[in-house]
Structures are given as C-alpha cells and as structure tokens.
Scaffold this motif. Structure first.
Motif, PDB file in Angstrom:
ATOM      1  N   ASP A 214       0.841  -1.190   0.000  1.00 20.65           N
ATOM      2  CA  ASP A 214       0.000   0.000   0.000  1.00 20.65           C
ATOM      3  C   ASP A 214       0.882   1.247   0.000  1.00 20.65           C
ATOM      4  O   ASP A 214       1.605   1.493   0.964  1.00 20.65           O
ATOM      5  N   PRO A 215       0.832   2.055  -1.068  1.00 20.75           N
ATOM      6  CA  PRO A 215       1.686   3.253  -1.116  1.00 20.75           C
ATOM      7  C   PRO A 215       1.320   4.283  -0.061  1.00 20.75           C
ATOM      8  O   PRO A 215       2.127   5.167   0.233  1.00 20.75           O
ATOM      9  N   ASN A 216       0.138   4.178   0.527  1.00 17.86           N
ATOM     10  CA  ASN A 216      -0.225   5.104   1.603  1.00 17.86           C
ATOM     11  C   ASN A 216       0.701   4.972   2.808  1.00 17.86           C
ATOM     12  O   ASN A 216       0.809   5.902   3.604  1.00 17.86           O
ATOM     13  N   SER A 217       1.357   3.815   2.934  1.00 20.30           N
ATOM     14  CA  SER A 217       2.293   3.622   4.042  1.00 20.30           C
ATOM     15  C   SER A 217       3.426   4.633   3.999  1.00 20.30           C
ATOM     16  O   SER A 217       4.029   4.952   5.029  1.00 20.30           O
ATOM     17  N   MET A 218       3.714   5.155   2.807  1.00 19.82           N
ATOM     18  CA  MET A 218       4.786   6.134   2.685  1.00 19.82           C
ATOM     19  C   MET A 218       4.477   7.424   3.435  1.00 19.82           C
ATOM     20  O   MET A 218       5.391   8.118   3.892  1.00 19.82           O
ATOM     21  N   LYS A 219       3.204   7.749   3.562  1.00 19.20           N
ATOM     22  CA  LYS A 219       2.837   8.979   4.285  1.00 19.20           C
ATOM     23  C   LYS A 219       3.222   8.854   5.755  1.00 19.20           C
ATOM     24  O   LYS A 219       3.702   9.817   6.364  1.00 19.20           O
ATOM     25  N   ARG A 220       3.030   7.669   6.319  1.00 18.30           N
ATOM     26  CA  ARG A 220       3.427   7.455   7.709  1.00 18.30           C
ATOM     27  C   ARG A 220       4.949   7.499   7.850  1.00 18.30           C
ATOM     28  O   ARG A 220       5.472   7.988   8.858  1.00 18.30           O
ATOM     29  N   VAL A 221       5.686   7.038   6.822  1.00 13.71           N
ATOM     30  CA  VAL A 221       7.142   7.132   6.844  1.00 13.71           C
ATOM     31  C   VAL A 221       7.568   8.593   6.968  1.00 13.71           C
ATOM     32  O   VAL A 221       8.471   8.935   7.730  1.00 13.71           O
ATOM     33  N   MET A 222       6.903   9.475   6.217  1.00 17.61           N
ATOM     34  CA  MET A 222       7.235  10.899   6.290  1.00 17.61           C
ATOM     35  C   MET A 222       6.981  11.457   7.690  1.00 17.61           C
ATOM     36  O   MET A 222       7.753  12.267   8.210  1.00 17.61           O
ATOM     37  N   GLU A 223       5.894  10.990   8.319  1.00 18.97           N
ATOM     38  CA  GLU A 223       5.602  11.428   9.694  1.00 18.97           C
ATOM     39  C   GLU A 223       6.675  10.937  10.652  1.00 18.97           C
ATOM     40  O   GLU A 223       7.093  11.673  11.560  1.00 18.97           O
ATOM     41  N   ILE A 224       7.129   9.697  10.445  1.00 18.91           N
ATOM     42  CA  ILE A 224       8.185   9.142  11.297  1.00 18.91           C
ATOM     43  C   ILE A 224       9.477   9.938  11.138  1.00 18.91           C
ATOM     44  O   ILE A 224      10.172  10.240  12.118  1.00 18.91           O
ATOM     45  N   LEU A 225       9.808  10.303   9.906  1.00 20.39           N
ATOM     46  CA  LEU A 225      11.015  11.102   9.668  1.00 20.39           C
ATOM     47  C   LEU A 225      10.901  12.476  10.323  1.00 20.39           C
ATOM     48  O   LEU A 225      11.872  13.003  10.868  1.00 20.39           O
ATOM     49  N   GLN A 226       9.698  13.042  10.276  1.00 15.61           N
ATOM     50  CA  GLN A 226       9.481  14.342  10.895  1.00 15.61           C
ATOM     51  C   GLN A 226       9.612  14.238  12.415  1.00 15.61           C
ATOM     52  O   GLN A 226      10.208  15.102  13.068  1.00 15.61           O
ATOM     53  N   GLU A 227       9.081  13.167  12.977  1.00 14.50           N
ATOM     54  CA  GLU A 227       9.208  12.947  14.423  1.00 14.50           C
ATOM     55  C   GLU A 227      10.668  12.746  14.819  1.00 14.50           C
ATOM     56  O   GLU A 227      11.116  13.223  15.864  1.00 14.50           O
ATOM     57  N   ALA A 228      11.416  12.049  13.973  1.00 16.69           N
ATOM     58  CA  ALA A 228      12.831  11.798  14.262  1.00 16.69           C
ATOM     59  C   ALA A 228      13.640  13.079  14.273  1.00 16.69           C
ATOM     60  O   ALA A 228      14.648  13.187  14.977  1.00 16.69           O
ATOM     61  N   SER A 229      13.191  14.069  13.488  1.00 17.48           N
ATOM     62  CA  SER A 229      13.908  15.344  13.446  1.00 17.48           C
ATOM     63  C   SER A 229      13.475  16.269  14.577  1.00 17.48           C
ATOM     64  O   SER A 229      13.966  17.385  14.692  1.00 17.48           O
ATOM     65  N   GLY A 230      12.552  15.810  15.409  1.00 17.18           N
ATOM     66  CA  GLY A 230      12.058  16.629  16.510  1.00 17.18           C
ATOM     67  C   GLY A 230      11.145  17.732  16.052  1.00 17.18           C
ATOM     68  O   GLY A 230      10.892  18.699  16.771  1.00 17.18           O
ATOM     69  N   GLY A 231      10.623  17.615  14.817  1.00 16.74           N
ATOM     70  CA  GLY A 231       9.727  18.629  14.276  1.00 16.74           C
ATOM     71  C   GLY A 231      10.449  19.834  13.722  1.00 16.74           C
ATOM     72  O   GLY A 231       9.833  20.762  13.216  1.00 16.74           O
ATOM     73  N   PRO A 245       9.687  16.657   5.276  1.00 16.61           N
ATOM     74  CA  PRO A 245       8.826  15.471   5.211  1.00 16.61           C
ATOM     75  C   PRO A 245       7.333  15.803   5.203  1.00 16.61           C
ATOM     76  O   PRO A 245       6.554  15.159   4.504  1.00 16.61           O
ATOM     77  N   GLY A 246       6.936  16.815   5.989  1.00 20.35           N
ATOM     78  CA  GLY A 246       5.526  17.189   6.027  1.00 20.35           C
ATOM     79  C   GLY A 246       5.019  17.658   4.684  1.00 20.35           C
ATOM     80  O   GLY A 246       3.900  17.342   4.263  1.00 20.35           O
ATOM     81  N   ASN A 247       5.829  18.412   3.966  1.00 18.72           N
ATOM     82  CA  ASN A 247       5.434  18.900   2.652  1.00 18.72           C
ATOM     83  C   ASN A 247       5.473  17.807   1.592  1.00 18.72           C
ATOM     84  O   ASN A 247       4.777  17.883   0.583  1.00 18.72           O
ATOM     85  N   ARG A 248       6.292  16.788   1.806  1.00 17.84           N
ATOM     86  CA  ARG A 248       6.351  15.675   0.864  1.00 17.84           C
ATOM     87  C   ARG A 248       5.080  14.834   0.908  1.00 17.84           C
ATOM     88  O   ARG A 248       4.738  14.178  -0.085  1.00 17.84           O
ATOM     89  N   ILE A 249       4.397  14.830   2.025  1.00 20.18           N
ATOM     90  CA  ILE A 249       3.174  14.039   2.135  1.00 20.18           C
ATOM     91  C   ILE A 249       2.161  14.470   1.084  1.00 20.18           C
ATOM     92  O   ILE A 249       1.516  13.626   0.442  1.00 20.18           O
ATOM     93  N   ALA A 250       2.015  15.764   0.894  1.00 20.40           N
ATOM     94  CA  ALA A 250       1.059  16.262  -0.098  1.00 20.40           C
ATOM     95  C   ALA A 250       1.426  15.792  -1.498  1.00 20.40           C
ATOM     96  O   ALA A 250       0.547  15.424  -2.294  1.00 20.40           O
TER      97      ALA A 250
END
Length: 270
Positions: A214-231, A245-250
């Motif tokens: 499911d390619p939608n899983s990639m959106k959660r990857v972007m959230e994980i990367l954003q969390e790893a950067s501390g926002g 990462p947040g802008n890549r989700i769109a």
C-alpha cells in the motif's frame, strides 16, 4: 593584457564545461525522461560496488542480526522482481547497517541500497519498509547519482572559470567573488536534489503498489522522519537538500491519486 588573457582562459573553461554538459544527453529507459549523464550504466554499477564497503563502514558496518537483514533483502527483491525494475541492468542488493542511532537510508549508483538500524526500528510495518526501499530504488533507476555527478562537473567548471575571471592578486577582496560563485553552484545542486527526492517519492508510489504494498504507508514514513527530526525543519524548505517530510506528504498523495484514480485496492500490504 593579463586581464584579457585571464578573461579568455575563463571563457574557454566555461564554454568547454557547458558544451560537455549539454552534449551528454540521453533518454532514461525507465522514466522516459531526457537527462544529462556522462557515465555508462556499467560505470555506475562499478562505482557503487567500489564505494559500498566504505559507506557501510561509516555506519558501523553491516548489522549482525541476520534475520532482520534478510527481511530487508527479501522486501527489496520483491520490489525489484515484481515491477519493471527487474528489466533494468542494475544489480540491486539491500543492506542493513549496524548504526542504531542514525535515521537514514540511501542508494549508491548501480543498485547498492542501505538502511540504518536506527530507521528500521522506527518503522511500524512491512509496507513502510517497502516505501523506504522503493524510494531508494527510484534514485537508482532515475540515475540521480549520475545526473548529480554531471552537474557537479559543470558547476565545478563554471565556478573555476568565475574564480579565474574575478581573482586579482593585487586586490584581496576579489577572492569574495570566487566564494560567491561557489555558493551559486552549490545552490544549483541543492535545488536539483529537491527535485530528485520528489521524483523518487513518485516512483516509490508506483513500485510499492505494483509489488503489492500500500503506497499510503509512505505517508506514515514521512511522519516518522518528521518525528525523528524533533519537528525541526532546519530552515526554509527551499534551502534544504531534502524537502520537508511534512510537505512531501502532499506530493505523495498527489502521486497516489494519479496512480489510483479510483482508490487504492484494499488487498495491498500496509
């Protein structure tokens, strides 16, 4: 007279750099795009194989957990063998790095792909791991490394020409002109780097879906990367090598909509 000779030399260097770059154009068989590269696929493969041990060493070597390493390899090969990637000449291999702290994944030219244990342990599903590996496969088949090397040679030639033209041994302040020229070259490559990342995201959407993920899983990857950067965004997005990462989700959502206008099938692995 010296100034004229210096200017002519600078002009010749710039001209040779530009002609070499613009004449190294060919169509990418996978993406269909016209791109400028100055190395063959065989050279890419050889370069990646040569660099792989040194890159692994920078991240503590390969991870001793053979089961986890085999899982990475299996998912990577599923993405290769069940998509158009299997018809490319690249020699793909997937490696789990021992570094537990660094959150990263990257691809070397030719098909050597790495993910750190620090990123793997943050992922929550097989589909997310497929999304990360699919993104890195995208870099390889789109020949982004070869493109960047060609651009680096161009900017090196242009900035060298600018430095020669601007430098005056009797005027130390002229050195600042060379510094500015070098910064312009760096900014050019940063912009192209952003485009490469977004193209790899779009290719990963295609590859994951075709391989049953499911390619939608990639959106959660972007959230994980954003969390790893501390926002933290690390500054304006335009000035970053990688898009926020947040802008890549769109952009990922746009790619999914384009690939699946009637919705993503329910039977894909998340």
């Amino acid at each position: 007279m010296k100034a004229i000779i210096k200017f002519i030399v600078a002009l010749l260097i710039a001209a040779v750099s530009l002609v070499t770059y613009w004449c190294s154009s060919e169509e990418n068989e996978f993406t269909g795009e016209e791109q400028r590269v100055d190395m063959t696929v065989e050279q890419e493969i050889a370069l990646g194989l040569q660099a792989a041990p040194q890159m692994a060493e920078q991240y503590g070597g390969l991870h001793p957990d053979q089961q986890a390493a085999q899982e990475v390899k299996a998912i990577g090969q599923r993405l290769v063998q069940n998509t158009r990637v299997r018809d490319t000449p690249y020699k793909f291999d997937f490696h789990l790095l021992a570094d537990e702290q660094t959150v990263n994944a990257f691809a070397l030219p030719g098909g050597q792909i790495f993910i750190t244990a620090g990123l793997l342990r943050r992922l929550e599903s097989e589909g997310q791991l497929a999304g990360v590996l699919g993104h890195e496969i995208g870099h390889v088949v789109a020949r982004h490394s070869a493109q960047q090397l060609a651009k680096a040679k161009l900017t090196q030639g242009l900035t060298g020409a600018a430095a020669i033209a601007m430098y005056d041994p009797d005027n130390p302040s002229s050195r600042s002109g060379a510094v500015v020229a070098a910064m312009v070259g760096q900014l050019m490559n940063m912009r192209y780097g952003r485009e490469d990342e977004l193209e790899s995201d779009a290719l990963a959407v295609q590859l994951t879906g075709a391989a049953g993920y499911d390619p939608n899983s990639m959106k959660r990857v972007m959230e994980i990367l954003q969390e790893a950067s501390g926002g933290a965004s690390g500054g304006p997005e335009f000035m970053q090598t990688h898009p926020n990462p947040g802008n890549r989700i769109a952009r990922i959502e746009e790619a999914i909509q384009q690939e699946y206008p009637n919705g993503v099938p329910d039977n894909l692995v998340k």
